[in-house]
Design a protein around this motif. Structure first.
Motif, PDB file in Angstrom:
ATOM      1  N   ILE A 110     -41.970  28.535  12.220  1.00  9.17           N
ATOM      2  CA  ILE A 110     -42.963  28.075  11.325  1.00  9.17           C
ATOM      3  C   ILE A 110     -43.321  26.381  11.682  1.00  9.17           C
ATOM      4  O   ILE A 110     -44.177  26.673  11.213  1.00  9.17           O
ATOM      5  N   THR A 111     -42.471  26.207  12.829  1.00  9.25           N
ATOM      6  CA  THR A 111     -43.213  24.872  14.066  1.00  9.25           C
ATOM      7  C   THR A 111     -44.344  25.742  14.240  1.00  9.25           C
ATOM      8  O   THR A 111     -45.389  24.713  14.519  1.00  9.25           O
ATOM      9  N   LYS A 112     -44.074  26.594  15.335  1.00 12.83           N
ATOM     10  CA  LYS A 112     -45.882  27.344  15.877  1.00 12.83           C
ATOM     11  C   LYS A 112     -47.134  27.200  14.900  1.00 12.83           C
ATOM     12  O   LYS A 112     -47.763  26.165  14.994  1.00 12.83           O
ATOM     13  N   THR A 113     -46.418  28.315  13.274  1.00 14.40           N
ATOM     14  CA  THR A 113     -47.461  28.506  12.582  1.00 14.40           C
ATOM     15  C   THR A 113     -48.325  26.814  12.413  1.00 14.40           C
ATOM     16  O   THR A 113     -49.472  26.425  12.315  1.00 14.40           O
ATOM     17  N   THR A 114     -47.204  25.957  11.784  1.00 11.61           N
ATOM     18  CA  THR A 114     -47.550  24.849  11.255  1.00 11.61           C
ATOM     19  C   THR A 114     -48.417  24.372  12.213  1.00 11.61           C
ATOM     20  O   THR A 114     -49.279  24.042  12.256  1.00 11.61           O
ATOM     21  N   ARG A 115     -48.298  23.981  13.397  1.00 15.20           N
ATOM     22  CA  ARG A 115     -48.664  23.579  14.534  1.00 15.20           C
ATOM     23  C   ARG A 115     -50.587  23.831  14.720  1.00 15.20           C
ATOM     24  O   ARG A 115     -51.091  23.665  15.036  1.00 15.20           O
ATOM     25  N   SER A 116     -50.008  25.275  15.121  1.00 16.88           N
ATOM     26  CA  SER A 116     -51.458  26.037  14.846  1.00 16.88           C
ATOM     27  C   SER A 116     -52.270  26.110  13.370  1.00 16.88           C
ATOM     28  O   SER A 116     -54.089  25.850  14.110  1.00 16.88           O
ATOM     29  N   ILE A 117     -51.582  26.421  12.551  1.00 19.92           N
ATOM     30  CA  ILE A 117     -52.628  26.111  11.135  1.00 19.92           C
ATOM     31  C   ILE A 117     -52.985  24.085  10.939  1.00 19.92           C
ATOM     32  O   ILE A 117     -54.017  23.893  11.309  1.00 19.92           O
ATOM     33  N   LYS A 118     -52.369  23.474  12.222  1.00 20.72           N
ATOM     34  CA  LYS A 118     -52.641  22.029  12.025  1.00 20.72           C
ATOM     35  C   LYS A 118     -54.051  21.792  12.239  1.00 20.72           C
ATOM     36  O   LYS A 118     -55.128  21.195  12.435  1.00 20.72           O
ATOM     37  N   LYS A 119     -53.865  22.264  13.890  1.00 21.26           N
ATOM     38  CA  LYS A 119     -54.824  22.678  15.248  1.00 21.26           C
ATOM     39  C   LYS A 119     -55.785  23.078  14.901  1.00 21.26           C
ATOM     40  O   LYS A 119     -57.595  22.798  15.374  1.00 21.26           O
ATOM     41  N   GLY A 120     -55.845  24.035  14.074  1.00 17.70           N
ATOM     42  CA  GLY A 120     -57.138  24.654  13.238  1.00 17.70           C
ATOM     43  C   GLY A 120     -58.104  23.785  11.930  1.00 17.70           C
ATOM     44  O   GLY A 120     -59.274  24.492  11.976  1.00 17.70           O
ATOM     45  N   LEU A 121     -57.209  23.466  10.783  1.00 16.87           N
ATOM     46  CA  LEU A 121     -58.175  22.869  10.223  1.00 16.87           C
ATOM     47  C   LEU A 121     -58.103  21.192  10.318  1.00 16.87           C
ATOM     48  O   LEU A 121     -59.309  20.738  10.453  1.00 16.87           O
ATOM     49  N   ALA A 122     -57.389  20.704  11.330  1.00 21.65           N
ATOM     50  CA  ALA A 122     -57.888  19.567  11.711  1.00 21.65           C
ATOM     51  C   ALA A 122     -59.091  19.837  12.430  1.00 21.65           C
ATOM     52  O   ALA A 122     -59.523  20.255  13.558  1.00 21.65           O
ATOM     53  N   ASP A 123     -59.991  18.827  12.448  1.00 29.34           N
ATOM     54  CA  ASP A 123     -60.892  18.761  12.772  1.00 29.34           C
ATOM     55  C   ASP A 123     -60.953  17.660  14.358  1.00 29.34           C
ATOM     56  O   ASP A 123     -61.315  16.278  13.653  1.00 29.34           O
ATOM     57  N   THR A 124     -60.679  18.261  15.096  1.00 34.26           N
ATOM     58  CA  THR A 124     -60.149  17.247  16.611  1.00 34.26           C
ATOM     59  C   THR A 124     -61.387  17.485  17.543  1.00 34.26           C
ATOM     60  O   THR A 124     -61.861  18.112  17.734  1.00 34.26           O
ATOM     61  N   MET A 125     -61.506  16.670  18.693  1.00 33.48           N
ATOM     62  CA  MET A 125     -62.509  16.650  20.175  1.00 33.48           C
ATOM     63  C   MET A 125     -61.208  15.919  20.955  1.00 33.48           C
ATOM     64  O   MET A 125     -60.619  15.394  20.547  1.00 33.48           O
ATOM     65  N   TYR A 126     -61.633  16.322  22.007  1.00 32.96           N
ATOM     66  CA  TYR A 126     -61.108  15.537  23.292  1.00 32.96           C
ATOM     67  C   TYR A 126     -62.120  14.191  23.535  1.00 32.96           C
ATOM     68  O   TYR A 126     -63.016  13.944  23.886  1.00 32.96           O
ATOM     69  N   CYS A 127     -61.206  12.740  23.913  1.00 34.94           N
ATOM     70  CA  CYS A 127     -61.443  11.470  24.189  1.00 34.94           C
ATOM     71  C   CYS A 127     -62.305  11.892  25.828  1.00 34.94           C
ATOM     72  O   CYS A 127     -61.730  12.506  26.065  1.00 34.94           O
ATOM     73  N   LYS A 128     -63.818  12.009  25.768  1.00 32.59           N
ATOM     74  CA  LYS A 128     -64.769  12.025  27.322  1.00 32.59           C
ATOM     75  C   LYS A 128     -64.211  10.690  28.563  1.00 32.59           C
ATOM     76  O   LYS A 128     -64.123  11.467  29.497  1.00 32.59           O
ATOM     77  N   HIS A 129     -63.157  10.154  28.019  1.00 33.04           N
ATOM     78  CA  HIS A 129     -62.795   9.141  29.315  1.00 33.04           C
ATOM     79  C   HIS A 129     -61.201   9.582  29.810  1.00 33.04           C
ATOM     80  O   HIS A 129     -61.122   9.531  31.180  1.00 33.04           O
ATOM     81  N   CYS A 130     -60.454   9.948  28.394  1.00 30.48           N
ATOM     82  CA  CYS A 130     -58.856   9.881  29.721  1.00 30.48           C
ATOM     83  C   CYS A 130     -58.378  10.932  28.523  1.00 30.48           C
ATOM     84  O   CYS A 130     -56.917  11.620  29.284  1.00 30.48           O
ATOM     85  N   GLY A 131     -58.871  12.077  28.221  1.00 30.17           N
ATOM     86  CA  GLY A 131     -58.363  13.319  27.646  1.00 30.17           C
ATOM     87  C   GLY A 131     -57.508  13.636  26.406  1.00 30.17           C
ATOM     88  O   GLY A 131     -57.668  14.286  25.880  1.00 30.17           O
ATOM     89  N   ALA A 132     -57.561  12.148  24.981  1.00 30.28           N
ATOM     90  CA  ALA A 132     -56.707  12.152  24.684  1.00 30.28           C
ATOM     91  C   ALA A 132     -57.357  13.054  23.082  1.00 30.28           C
ATOM     92  O   ALA A 132     -58.518  13.328  23.103  1.00 30.28           O
ATOM     93  N   GLU A 133     -56.167  13.655  22.443  1.00 29.31           N
ATOM     94  CA  GLU A 133     -56.979  14.664  21.369  1.00 29.31           C
ATOM     95  C   GLU A 133     -57.084  13.488  20.049  1.00 29.31           C
ATOM     96  O   GLU A 133     -56.256  12.126  19.543  1.00 29.31           O
ATOM     97  N   ILE A 134     -58.423  12.948  19.638  1.00 34.23           N
ATOM     98  CA  ILE A 134     -58.821  12.358  18.715  1.00 34.23           C
ATOM     99  C   ILE A 134     -59.959  12.968  17.596  1.00 34.23           C
ATOM    100  O   ILE A 134     -60.120  14.323  17.792  1.00 34.23           O
TER     101      ILE A 134
END
Ligand code: ZN
Length: 148
Positions: A110-134
């Motif tokens: 469930i944890t893995k599935t939830t995480r991958s669903i969140k990742k798939g659904l969330a419209d995220t990108m990585y900071c050009k400077h520090c690499g944080a997920e935003i």
């Protein structure tokens, strides 16, 4: 619980053991009378006067069995209760293990599935400077504050 043994079980045991002893005694003596005559003679020659002792002895041993079984009924019942309890306990432990393992696997899945669903659904990108997920639509990094 007090370990009381009713007298009739003792009587049955005594009768059973007495019959068994007598049966074995008759059987052994019946066999002993046959041994010298064995050779090429027929083992089951009924004309020999003591061959009935073999069958009598065997019959006596068999008759003793129900007496012994009945006499030892309390002990047998106790053993059955013990083994039933042991099986119950073992089954309970097995079931607990199975449930725990299944729960672990399920929660992990469930944890893995939830995480991958969140990742798939969330419209995220990585900071050009520090690499944080935003968030993709953010104009500034929420970690380092740099403009994207
Ligand atoms: Zn940043």
């Amino acid at each position: 619980m007090k370990n009381h043994k009713p007298i009739h079980f003792l009587i049955l045991k005594v009768i059973g053991f007495a019959l068994l002893a007598v049966g074995v005694f008759i059987l052994v003596n019946g066999l002993r009378t046959q041994v010298p005559d064995m050779g090429e003679d027929n083992w089951f020659d009924t004309s020999r006067d003591k061959s009935f002792m073999i069958f009598g002895g065997i019959a006596c041993c068999f008759i003793s069995l129900p007496f012994l079984l009945l006499g030892f009924r309390p002990e047998i019942a106790k053993m059955n209760v013990k083994s039933a309890k042991y099986i119950q306990q073992a089954n309970k432990e097995d079931l607990t293990d199975i449930v725990n393992d299944t729960a672990d696997i399920a929660s992990d899945a469930i944890t893995k599935t939830t995480r991958s669903i969140k990742k798939g659904l969330a419209d995220t990108m990585y900071c050009k400077h520090c690499g944080a997920e935003i968030d993709r639509d953010s104009k500034f990094c929420s970690v380092c504050g740099q403009a994207q």
